[in-house]
Design a protein around this motif. Structure first.
Motif, short mmCIF file in Angstrom:
data_model
loop_
_atom_site.label_atom_id
_atom_site.label_comp_id
_atom_site.label_asym_id
_atom_site.label_seq_id
_atom_site.Cartn_x
_atom_site.Cartn_y
_atom_site.Cartn_z
N LEU A 1 -8.56 7.38 3.13
CA LEU A 1 -7.37 8.23 3.12
C LEU A 1 -7.37 9.18 4.31
N THR A 2 -8.53 9.72 4.65
CA THR A 2 -8.64 10.61 5.80
C THR A 2 -8.28 9.88 7.08
N THR A 3 -8.74 8.66 7.21
CA THR A 3 -8.40 7.85 8.39
C THR A 3 -6.89 7.68 8.50
N LEU A 4 -6.25 7.37 7.39
CA LEU A 4 -4.80 7.19 7.40
C LEU A 4 -4.07 8.49 7.71
N LEU A 5 -4.54 9.59 7.14
CA LEU A 5 -3.89 10.88 7.39
C LEU A 5 -4.10 11.37 8.82
N PRO B 1 0.82 -1.21 0.00
CA PRO B 1 0.00 0.00 0.00
C PRO B 1 0.86 1.27 0.00
N GLY B 2 1.97 1.25 0.74
CA GLY B 2 2.84 2.42 0.77
C GLY B 2 3.40 2.76 -0.60
N PHE B 3 3.82 1.74 -1.33
CA PHE B 3 4.35 1.95 -2.67
C PHE B 3 3.27 2.51 -3.58
N LEU B 4 2.05 1.98 -3.50
CA LEU B 4 0.96 2.47 -4.34
C LEU B 4 0.58 3.91 -4.01
N TRP C 1 2.58 6.14 -2.73
CA TRP C 1 3.69 6.95 -3.23
C TRP C 1 3.58 7.16 -4.74
N ARG C 2 3.29 6.08 -5.48
CA ARG C 2 3.15 6.19 -6.93
C ARG C 2 1.99 7.10 -7.32
N LEU C 3 0.86 6.95 -6.62
CA LEU C 3 -0.30 7.78 -6.92
C LEU C 3 -0.02 9.25 -6.59
N ALA C 4 0.65 9.50 -5.48
CA ALA C 4 1.00 10.87 -5.11
C ALA C 4 1.92 11.49 -6.17
N ASN C 5 2.88 10.72 -6.66
CA ASN C 5 3.78 11.23 -7.70
C ASN C 5 3.03 11.47 -9.00
N LYS C 6 2.15 10.56 -9.36
CA LYS C 6 1.35 10.72 -10.58
C LYS C 6 0.51 12.01 -10.48
N TRP C 7 -0.09 12.21 -9.34
CA TRP C 7 -0.93 13.39 -9.12
C TRP C 7 -0.09 14.68 -9.15
N ARG C 8 1.07 14.66 -8.48
CA ARG C 8 1.92 15.85 -8.44
C ARG C 8 2.36 16.24 -9.84
N VAL C 9 2.79 15.27 -10.63
CA VAL C 9 3.23 15.55 -12.00
C VAL C 9 2.07 16.10 -12.83
N ALA C 10 0.90 15.50 -12.70
CA ALA C 10 -0.26 15.94 -13.47
C ALA C 10 -0.66 17.38 -13.10
N VAL C 11 -0.65 17.68 -11.80
CA VAL C 11 -1.00 19.04 -11.37
C VAL C 11 0.08 20.02 -11.81
N ASP C 12 1.34 19.65 -11.67
CA ASP C 12 2.43 20.53 -12.15
C ASP C 12 2.21 20.91 -13.61
#
Length: 164
Positions: free
Chosen positions: A141-145, A10-13, A15-26
């Protein structure tokens, strides 16, 4: 990953999703002269201002999850670009309050619309922004955060100095 591994963690996924999102928003907000981090700051500031708050840099750092020093750096760059103004808090001369300028509000509204469209695309496999699966993902996600992270405590002296 090796052939015999059970699959991504789950951590890897995340991380990958966060990077995908960051690049897309950038990419989406670059034509407006913003980065993903700057967008996060101005969009959060926009929402806070709409609810009547004029947050300090520290408050905005807490809200966004960004380090206070990084928020200060971002705020200076956004001030230089004419998008925000930084002023001393009259109640606490050590604190700096932030507010969007008129130009900053206009740019932020455009950026929010672009990112909302992007979010709809990202969430389409779950049924879109208002789908039950998206709401369930948001709750998870809110629970985890919201869960605090404490450093691991060794259970006995023999486990000190070892990696879990």
């Amino acid at each position: 990953m090796s052939k015999g591994s059970p699959g991504p963690t789950p951590g890897f996924l995340v991380w990958r999703l966060a990077n995908k999102w960051r690049v897309a928003v950038d990419r989406a907000v670059a034509p407006l002269g913003l980065t993903h981090a700057q967008y996060s700051l101005v969009a959060s500031l926009y929402g806070m201002q709409r609810s009547g708050e004029r947050p300090s840099q520290r408050r905005l750092a807490d809200h966004t999850g960004l380090e206070a020093l990084y928020v200060s750096k971002l705020a200076r760059a956004l001030e230089s670009a004419g998008l925000i103004e930084r002023t001393r808090d009259p109640r606490d001369p050590r604190a700096v309050q932030l507010a969007l300028t008129e130009q900053g509000e206009a740019v932020t509204r455009r950026a929010i619309a672009m990112v909302q469209e992007l979010l709809q695309q990202l969430l389409e496999p779950l049924g879109g922004l208002d789908a039950p699966r998206t709401r369930a993902l948001t709750e998870e996600l809110t629970t985890l955060l919201d869960a605090p992270l404490a450093p691991p405590v060794p259970t006995d002296e023999s486990s000190q100095g070892t990696t879990p």
